[in-house]
Design an enzyme around this catalytic site. Structure first.
Site, PDB file in Angstrom:
ATOM      1  N   LYS A  14     -18.312  55.183 -16.161  1.00  0.00           N
ATOM      2  CA  LYS A  14     -17.096  55.439 -15.454  1.00  0.00           C
ATOM      3  C   LYS A  14     -17.142  56.201 -14.312  1.00  0.00           C
ATOM      4  CE  LYS A  14     -16.656  58.632 -19.429  1.00  0.00           C
ATOM      5  NZ  LYS A  14     -17.719  58.137 -19.794  1.00  0.00           N
ATOM      6  N   ARG A  89     -10.463  63.694 -23.713  1.00  0.00           N
ATOM      7  CA  ARG A  89     -11.382  63.264 -25.039  1.00  0.00           C
ATOM      8  C   ARG A  89     -11.278  63.567 -25.841  1.00  0.00           C
ATOM      9  NH1 ARG A  89     -16.053  63.419 -20.386  1.00  0.00           N
ATOM     10  NH2 ARG A  89     -17.568  63.189 -21.463  1.00  0.00           N
ATOM     11  N   ARG A 128     -30.927  58.762 -14.757  1.00  0.00           N
ATOM     12  CA  ARG A 128     -30.530  59.382 -13.796  1.00  0.00           C
ATOM     13  C   ARG A 128     -30.787  60.779 -14.042  1.00  0.00           C
ATOM     14  NH1 ARG A 128     -24.426  60.444 -14.636  1.00  0.00           N
ATOM     15  NH2 ARG A 128     -25.236  62.121 -16.057  1.00  0.00           N
ATOM     16  N   ARG A 134     -28.927  67.112 -13.148  1.00  0.00           N
ATOM     17  CA  ARG A 134     -27.572  67.736 -13.634  1.00  0.00           C
ATOM     18  C   ARG A 134     -28.601  67.707 -15.321  1.00  0.00           C
ATOM     19  NH1 ARG A 134     -22.696  63.368 -14.906  1.00  0.00           N
ATOM     20  NH2 ARG A 134     -22.665  64.394 -16.874  1.00  0.00           N
ATOM     21  N   ARG A 146     -24.181  64.964 -26.529  1.00  0.00           N
ATOM     22  CA  ARG A 146     -23.234  64.207 -26.187  1.00  0.00           C
ATOM     23  C   ARG A 146     -22.348  63.384 -26.349  1.00  0.00           C
ATOM     24  NH1 ARG A 146     -25.578  63.699 -19.668  1.00  0.00           N
ATOM     25  NH2 ARG A 146     -23.789  63.131 -19.609  1.00  0.00           N
TER      26      ARG A 146
HETATM   27  P1  AP5 Z   1     -21.982  56.568 -14.596  1.00  0.00           P
HETATM   28  O1  AP5 Z   1     -21.065  56.257 -13.881  1.00  0.00           O
HETATM   29  O2  AP5 Z   1     -22.236  58.293 -14.255  1.00  0.00           O
HETATM   30  O3  AP5 Z   1     -20.921  57.266 -16.283  1.00  0.00           O
HETATM   31  P2  AP5 Z   1     -20.652  58.056 -16.541  1.00  0.00           P
HETATM   32  O4  AP5 Z   1     -19.776  57.332 -17.639  1.00  0.00           O
HETATM   33  O5  AP5 Z   1     -19.923  58.648 -15.707  1.00  0.00           O
HETATM   34  O6  AP5 Z   1     -20.908  59.049 -17.583  1.00  0.00           O
HETATM   35  P3  AP5 Z   1     -21.275  60.657 -17.226  1.00  0.00           P
HETATM   36  O7  AP5 Z   1     -22.250  61.446 -17.509  1.00  0.00           O
HETATM   37  O8  AP5 Z   1     -20.474  61.310 -16.008  1.00  0.00           O
HETATM   38  O9  AP5 Z   1     -20.199  60.535 -18.776  1.00  0.00           O
HETATM   39  P4  AP5 Z   1     -20.229  62.027 -19.447  1.00  0.00           P
HETATM   40  O10 AP5 Z   1     -19.170  61.445 -20.450  1.00  0.00           O
HETATM   41  O11 AP5 Z   1     -21.050  62.491 -20.384  1.00  0.00           O
HETATM   42  O12 AP5 Z   1     -19.902  63.224 -18.368  1.00  0.00           O
HETATM   43  P5  AP5 Z   1     -18.512  64.091 -17.747  1.00  0.00           P
HETATM   44  O13 AP5 Z   1     -18.928  64.573 -16.865  1.00  0.00           O
HETATM   45  O14 AP5 Z   1     -17.790  63.260 -17.970  1.00  0.00           O
HETATM   46  O15 AP5 Z   1     -22.878  56.051 -15.091  1.00  0.00           O
HETATM   47  C1  AP5 Z   1     -24.287  57.109 -16.190  1.00  0.00           C
HETATM   48  C2  AP5 Z   1     -26.084  55.743 -15.339  1.00  0.00           C
HETATM   49  O16 AP5 Z   1     -25.874  54.713 -15.216  1.00  0.00           O
HETATM   50  C3  AP5 Z   1     -25.613  56.403 -13.452  1.00  0.00           C
HETATM   51  O17 AP5 Z   1     -26.933  56.744 -13.351  1.00  0.00           O
HETATM   52  C4  AP5 Z   1     -25.779  54.807 -12.941  1.00  0.00           C
HETATM   53  O18 AP5 Z   1     -26.150  54.672 -11.713  1.00  0.00           O
HETATM   54  C5  AP5 Z   1     -25.787  54.015 -14.413  1.00  0.00           C
HETATM   55  N1  AP5 Z   1     -25.208  52.858 -14.154  1.00  0.00           N
HETATM   56  C6  AP5 Z   1     -23.762  53.085 -13.816  1.00  0.00           C
HETATM   57  N2  AP5 Z   1     -23.217  51.340 -14.081  1.00  0.00           N
HETATM   58  C7  AP5 Z   1     -24.999  50.799 -14.602  1.00  0.00           C
HETATM   59  C8  AP5 Z   1     -24.766  49.487 -14.647  1.00  0.00           C
HETATM   60  N3  AP5 Z   1     -24.044  48.764 -15.414  1.00  0.00           N
HETATM   61  N4  AP5 Z   1     -25.513  48.934 -15.199  1.00  0.00           N
HETATM   62  C9  AP5 Z   1     -27.274  49.843 -15.198  1.00  0.00           C
HETATM   63  N5  AP5 Z   1     -27.489  51.387 -15.145  1.00  0.00           N
HETATM   64  C10 AP5 Z   1     -25.477  51.646 -14.198  1.00  0.00           C
HETATM   65  O19 AP5 Z   1     -18.677  65.526 -18.909  1.00  0.00           O
HETATM   66  C11 AP5 Z   1     -19.454  65.817 -18.444  1.00  0.00           C
HETATM   67  C12 AP5 Z   1     -19.497  67.269 -19.386  1.00  0.00           C
HETATM   68  O20 AP5 Z   1     -18.272  68.320 -19.215  1.00  0.00           O
HETATM   69  C13 AP5 Z   1     -19.199  67.020 -21.822  1.00  0.00           C
HETATM   70  O21 AP5 Z   1     -20.482  66.736 -22.033  1.00  0.00           O
HETATM   71  C14 AP5 Z   1     -18.250  67.983 -21.764  1.00  0.00           C
HETATM   72  O22 AP5 Z   1     -18.935  69.070 -21.714  1.00  0.00           O
HETATM   73  C15 AP5 Z   1     -17.547  68.711 -19.817  1.00  0.00           C
HETATM   74  N6  AP5 Z   1     -16.124  67.354 -20.215  1.00  0.00           N
HETATM   75  C16 AP5 Z   1     -15.815  67.523 -19.441  1.00  0.00           C
HETATM   76  N7  AP5 Z   1     -14.875  66.634 -19.344  1.00  0.00           N
HETATM   77  C17 AP5 Z   1     -13.933  67.148 -20.487  1.00  0.00           C
HETATM   78  C18 AP5 Z   1     -12.864  66.920 -21.526  1.00  0.00           C
HETATM   79  N8  AP5 Z   1     -11.740  66.623 -20.942  1.00  0.00           N
HETATM   80  N9  AP5 Z   1     -12.592  67.411 -22.686  1.00  0.00           N
HETATM   81  C19 AP5 Z   1     -13.842  68.847 -22.919  1.00  0.00           C
HETATM   82  N10 AP5 Z   1     -15.131  69.113 -22.335  1.00  0.00           N
HETATM   83  C20 AP5 Z   1     -15.134  68.082 -21.196  1.00  0.00           C
HETATM   84 MG    MG Z   2     -19.232  60.946 -15.187  1.00  0.00          MG
END
Ligand code: AP5
Ligand code: MG
Length: 193
Positions: A14, A89, A128, A134, A146
């Protein structure tokens, strides 16, 4: 306005795709994960409370993230559209988002859902974790928690928007550019209308 939800489990790409999509389409990027990490970096009470949940791989309470999104929508009155990343979410967050957009006379145009196998998600996040700093990327049990939260609480968001015919599944494996092209094609179809 054009409002897009980029949907998918942790590690589905994402954030990676959001950077490219906002550059091409001029949308305002709203990532609740990034907003929460910036609260943690500033050591605000909200950030300190959120950190203990995030470190366990658990969702933070709905009212916290809904409040952050409400604030961001109000503070960006001139945006031509928003790209929501990691939000909504839960069903409650989806309903709150629809109500907030309605106040602006807007709605979600499309939900693009990245589909990636669980083995690939874990591989990407552990990889990552070697460099991201992180704390939720380093331990496999936290990554699995997660993904568990995603299955138990978040996958229902796709069902919610599917009722309105707004969900498009996108293959989230392959090169970053291939996936970007597939996402862009779906956006272009809808912008033409
Ligand atoms: P990346 O692009 O970072 O993927 P992502 O889907 O953004 O993954 P996140 O780790 O950000 O997911 P998340 O949803 O758990 O985190 P968030 O910050 O939202 O890619 C991941 C890796 O893969 C990278 O190294 C990238 O380079 C690699 N990659 C990308 N594309 C690729 C490809 N095509 N091929 C190979 N490699 C590739 O949330 C974190 C925490 O915050 C949650 O756990 C929760 O506690 C809290 N939180 C956030 N939002 C909410 C909400 N709305 N409600 C409640 N809690 C929330
Ligand atoms: Mg993300």
């Amino acid at each position: 306005m054009f409002n897009l939800i980029l949907f998918g489990p942790p590690g589905s790409g994402k954030g990676t795709q959001s950077e490219k999509l906002i550059a091409r389409y001029g949308l305002k990027h709203l990532s609740t994960g990034d907003l929460l990490r910036s609260e943690i970096a500033s050591q605000t009470p909200l950030g300190i409370a959120a950190k203990s949940l995030m470190d366990k791989g658990q969702l933070v309470p709905d009212e916290v993230v809904i409040g952050m999104i409400d604030h961001a929508l109000v503070n960006n009155p001139k945006a031509r559209g928003f790209l929501f990343d990691g939000f909504p979410r839960t069903k409650a967050q989806s309903e709150a988002l629809d109500a907030l957009l309605k106040k602006k006379g807007a709605s979600i145009n499309v939900v693009l859902a990245l589909n990636v196998t669980e083995d690939e998600l874990i591989k990407r996040l552990l990889n990552r974790g070697l460099t991201s700093g992180r704390s939720d990327d380093t331990k496999e049990d936290v990554i699995r928690a997660r993904i568990g939260e995603y299955h138990n609480k978040t996958s229902t968001v796709a069902d919610y928007y599917d009722k309105f015919g707004k969900v498009v599944l996108i293959k989230g494996e392959g090169s970053v550019d291939e996936i970007f092209d597939a996402l862009s094609a779906e956006i272009d179809k809808r912008l033409d209308k």
